[in-house]
Design a protein around this motif. Structure first.
Motif, PDB file in Angstrom:
ATOM      1  N   LEU A   9      46.503  42.388  68.184  1.00 37.76           N
ATOM      2  CA  LEU A   9      46.778  41.005  68.572  1.00 37.76           C
ATOM      3  C   LEU A   9      45.803  40.079  67.845  1.00 37.76           C
ATOM      4  O   LEU A   9      44.598  40.127  68.086  1.00 37.76           O
ATOM      5  CB  LEU A   9      46.615  40.859  70.092  1.00 37.76           C
ATOM      6  CG  LEU A   9      46.733  39.448  70.655  1.00 37.76           C
ATOM      7  CD1 LEU A   9      48.146  38.896  70.480  1.00 37.76           C
ATOM      8  CD2 LEU A   9      46.348  39.438  72.133  1.00 37.76           C
ATOM      9  N   ASP A  10      46.362  39.277  66.936  1.00 37.55           N
ATOM     10  CA  ASP A  10      45.549  38.324  66.169  1.00 37.55           C
ATOM     11  C   ASP A  10      45.860  36.927  66.696  1.00 37.55           C
ATOM     12  O   ASP A  10      46.934  36.389  66.449  1.00 37.55           O
ATOM     13  CB  ASP A  10      45.905  38.448  64.680  1.00 37.55           C
ATOM     14  CG  ASP A  10      45.299  37.331  63.838  1.00 37.55           C
ATOM     15  OD1 ASP A  10      44.351  36.661  64.299  1.00 37.55           O
ATOM     16  OD2 ASP A  10      45.778  37.123  62.703  1.00 37.55           O
ATOM     17  N   ILE A  11      44.922  36.368  67.450  1.00 42.89           N
ATOM     18  CA  ILE A  11      45.127  35.022  67.988  1.00 42.89           C
ATOM     19  C   ILE A  11      44.495  34.053  66.998  1.00 42.89           C
ATOM     20  O   ILE A  11      43.279  33.881  66.971  1.00 42.89           O
ATOM     21  CB  ILE A  11      44.462  34.877  69.386  1.00 42.89           C
ATOM     22  CG1 ILE A  11      44.819  36.076  70.281  1.00 42.89           C
ATOM     23  CG2 ILE A  11      44.875  33.577  70.044  1.00 42.89           C
ATOM     24  CD1 ILE A  11      43.957  36.177  71.539  1.00 42.89           C
ATOM     25  N   PHE A 184      35.950  42.212  65.152  1.00 41.68           N
ATOM     26  CA  PHE A 184      35.653  41.004  64.371  1.00 41.68           C
ATOM     27  C   PHE A 184      36.686  40.937  63.235  1.00 41.68           C
ATOM     28  O   PHE A 184      36.869  41.906  62.489  1.00 41.68           O
ATOM     29  CB  PHE A 184      34.216  41.076  63.856  1.00 41.68           C
ATOM     30  CG  PHE A 184      33.724  39.813  63.190  1.00 41.68           C
ATOM     31  CD1 PHE A 184      34.238  38.558  63.532  1.00 41.68           C
ATOM     32  CD2 PHE A 184      32.718  39.883  62.226  1.00 41.68           C
ATOM     33  CE1 PHE A 184      33.770  37.396  62.921  1.00 41.68           C
ATOM     34  CE2 PHE A 184      32.241  38.730  61.613  1.00 41.68           C
ATOM     35  CZ  PHE A 184      32.773  37.494  61.953  1.00 41.68           C
ATOM     36  N   GLU A 185      37.346  39.795  63.113  1.00 38.73           N
ATOM     37  CA  GLU A 185      38.525  39.706  62.253  1.00 38.73           C
ATOM     38  C   GLU A 185      38.312  40.093  60.784  1.00 38.73           C
ATOM     39  O   GLU A 185      39.180  40.753  60.206  1.00 38.73           O
ATOM     40  CB  GLU A 185      39.185  38.331  62.404  1.00 38.73           C
ATOM     41  CG  GLU A 185      39.839  38.238  63.779  1.00 38.73           C
ATOM     42  CD  GLU A 185      40.422  36.884  64.133  1.00 38.73           C
ATOM     43  OE1 GLU A 185      40.566  36.026  63.239  1.00 38.73           O
ATOM     44  OE2 GLU A 185      40.736  36.675  65.317  1.00 38.73           O
ATOM     45  N   PRO A 186      37.196  39.719  60.141  1.00 40.94           N
ATOM     46  CA  PRO A 186      37.083  40.120  58.732  1.00 40.94           C
ATOM     47  C   PRO A 186      37.097  41.639  58.542  1.00 40.94           C
ATOM     48  O   PRO A 186      37.549  42.126  57.501  1.00 40.94           O
ATOM     49  CB  PRO A 186      35.751  39.515  58.263  1.00 40.94           C
ATOM     50  CG  PRO A 186      35.063  39.025  59.473  1.00 40.94           C
ATOM     51  CD  PRO A 186      36.097  38.836  60.549  1.00 40.94           C
ATOM     52  N   ALA A 367      47.242  40.085  57.346  1.00 42.95           N
ATOM     53  CA  ALA A 367      46.135  41.006  57.056  1.00 42.95           C
ATOM     54  C   ALA A 367      45.353  41.357  58.321  1.00 42.95           C
ATOM     55  O   ALA A 367      45.031  42.525  58.565  1.00 42.95           O
ATOM     56  CB  ALA A 367      45.208  40.402  56.005  1.00 42.95           C
ATOM     57  N   THR A 368      45.054  40.368  59.156  1.00 44.09           N
ATOM     58  CA  THR A 368      44.243  40.641  60.350  1.00 44.09           C
ATOM     59  C   THR A 368      45.028  41.475  61.356  1.00 44.09           C
ATOM     60  O   THR A 368      44.535  42.499  61.839  1.00 44.09           O
ATOM     61  CB  THR A 368      43.782  39.330  61.021  1.00 44.09           C
ATOM     62  OG1 THR A 368      43.113  38.527  60.036  1.00 44.09           O
ATOM     63  CG2 THR A 368      42.840  39.591  62.172  1.00 44.09           C
ATOM     64  N   ALA A 369      46.262  41.057  61.673  1.00 47.15           N
ATOM     65  CA  ALA A 369      47.035  41.755  62.710  1.00 47.15           C
ATOM     66  C   ALA A 369      47.290  43.209  62.323  1.00 47.15           C
ATOM     67  O   ALA A 369      47.118  44.120  63.136  1.00 47.15           O
ATOM     68  CB  ALA A 369      48.342  41.018  62.970  1.00 47.15           C
TER      69      ALA A 369
HETATM   70 MG   LIG Z   1      43.518  34.483  60.892  1.00 45.96          MG
END
Ligand SMILES: [Mg+2]
Ligand SMILES: Nc1ncnc2c1ncn2[C@@H]1O[C@H](COP(=O)(O)OP(=O)(O)OP(=O)(O)O)[C@@H](O)[C@H]1O
Length: 404
Positions: A9-11, A184-186, A367-369
């Motif tokens: 889940l990428d918010i 952490f998203e990165p 990319a993140t999700a």
């Molecule tokens: Mg993003």
């Protein structure tokens, strides 16, 4: 029998994205992806709980409908300036018979590296082992089974502001989902877009989202730096809307259709029309004029990222390439601009998956999700509701996948 499914889940600041996937021998296969507009965040931080919950519910329902999978547990991305990273070191005496390193020593040494000054309002999100040292022998990938009395580890530690994290978790819970862990998203974006060779040689990842640009630097196979710049593609749109005296929506349209970061002589004179603020008048402009608005801001984002990297990454670390991802990486000519600015080759990174949805998710904004379902199950443990995420049982497997 259906394989085990994993959901991410990428918010984000512009969209929430839920991905549900399964692990196959050939790689991660995405079974469903759902997107919904997101308006409850600013620069990665939740400012409107109700909006965010609605957005999570909508994105998740879409991913469920596409996949036919019921999603109950999700790996959740977090970002924002409250997230900080640093490198640490842990040392323990080995406990195995005949001075041999056992899995428990690996767990203990990573725990030892987490003994750092963390203020009361912060919590550790990750402690990622970068490499081990056994009796002074450096650069050990997987120390289990090696002989030695002293085990050391170099880790990359990520901490986040507890209140910010609690608000994210609150939205996830209230949307009817159980957070498996936060990432952490990165790190997630890196997991889906960077090649093992790039991480080994030295690479910078920039995930240019709407509100933030997430930064990760890898060398020797592990993350040496992660951070976030509080500017993303939305500031480019804002600048265009101010510069051309038009609405944000019109500026966004113009940016996507005609915006460019590269000095392309051939298309510089190409013209297009822009609506005025009230939508009644139109004005004609050329692409060079638009480029003159876009480039200084893009360079500002690059400069902020470079400053963070320069402050934290040792000078002798070779950075051979820049990989651009996130929706902002759609900007025409961005590779050329990044290559020029950083003085190394640049490419746009998209998630690599297998299966029928492979083409649909090969977009930088995913990319993140997608990365969450790749990195999530390997992420370092974190406690939710007193239930500890069972990462350690998987650590041995993770270490061997990473380095074999
Ligand atoms: Mg993003
Ligand atoms: N064709 C395009 N050209 C330029 N920019 C684009 C294009 N398509 C999307 N973008 C930009 O990508 C940004 C959104 O990217 P993304 O979906 O990765 O953000 P997000 O994950 O919602 O935000 P964040 O990561 O900051 O929380 C927006 O600023 C949008 O303008």
């Amino acid at each position: 029998m259906r394989n085990e499914t994993i959901a991410g889940l990428d918010i984000g600041t512009t969209k929430t994205c839920t991905v549900v996937a399964t692990n196959t021998p050939a790689g991660i296969e995405v079974l469903g992806v759902g997107e919904a507009p997101s308006t409850g965040l600013r620069k990665g931080v939740i400012t409107d709980l109700e909006e965010t919950i609605r957005s999570i519910e909508a994105a998740t329902e879409r991913a469920e409908r596409m996949s036919g999978v019921h999603i109950s547990e999700v790996y959740v991305g977090v970002t924002g300036e409250h997230v900080h990273s640093r490198n640490s070191r842990g040392v323990v005496a080995t406990s195995g018979e005949d001075r041999e390193v056992v899995a428990g020593d690996v767990r203990r040494v990573v725990e030892a590296s987490k003994i750092i000054d963390v203020s009361a309002e912060r919590q550790i999100i990750h402690a990622l082992p970068r490499h081990f040292t056994v009796d002074g022998q450096e650069g050990v990938a997987d120390p289990v089974g090696m002989s030695g009395g002293r085990l050391e580890v170099d880790t990359h530690i990520v901490t986040g502001g507890s209140t910010f994290i609690q608000n994210v978790l609150k939205c996830v819970h209230r949307a009817g989902l159980e957070p498996a862990a936060i990432v952490f998203e990165p790190l997630a974006s890196s997991a889906s877009t960077l090649l093992p060779e790039e991480k080994h040689v030295g690479v910078v990842l920039l995930d240019i989202g709407g509100g933030t640009t997430d930064v990760a630097v890898y060398t020797g196979g592990g993350a040496v730096h992660t951070s976030t710049v509080p500017l993303g593609g939305n500031v480019l749109t804002n600048d265009i809307s101010l510069g051309l005296r038009t609405t944000f929506a019109e500026a966004e349209r113009v940016k996507r259709a005609y915006g460019s970061a590269a000095n392309d002589e051939a298309s510089a004179d190409e013209s297009f029309t822009v609506k005025s603020l009230d939508g009644r008048l139109t004005r004609e402009l050329n692409r060079a004029q638009l480029r003159a608005i876009i480039v200084p801001r893009l360079v500002e984002i690059f400069r902020l990222a470079r400053t963070q990297i320069a402050e934290r990454v040792p000078r002798d670390v070779l950075l051979a390439e820049v990989v651009l991802t996130g929706g902002g990486a759609h900007l025409q000519g961005i590779e050329t601009a990044a290559a020029q600015f950083f003085g190394v080759p640049a490419r746009v990174g998209v998630p690599t998956t297998v299966g029928a949805l492979n083409d649909a998710v090969k977009q930088p904004q995913f990319a993140t999700a997608v990365g969450l379902v790749m990195f999530g199950p390997k992420a370092d443990g974190i406690t939710f509701n007193g239930r500890r995420h069972h990462a350690w049982s998987r650590l041995a497997g993770w270490l061997s996948d990473m380095w074999n």
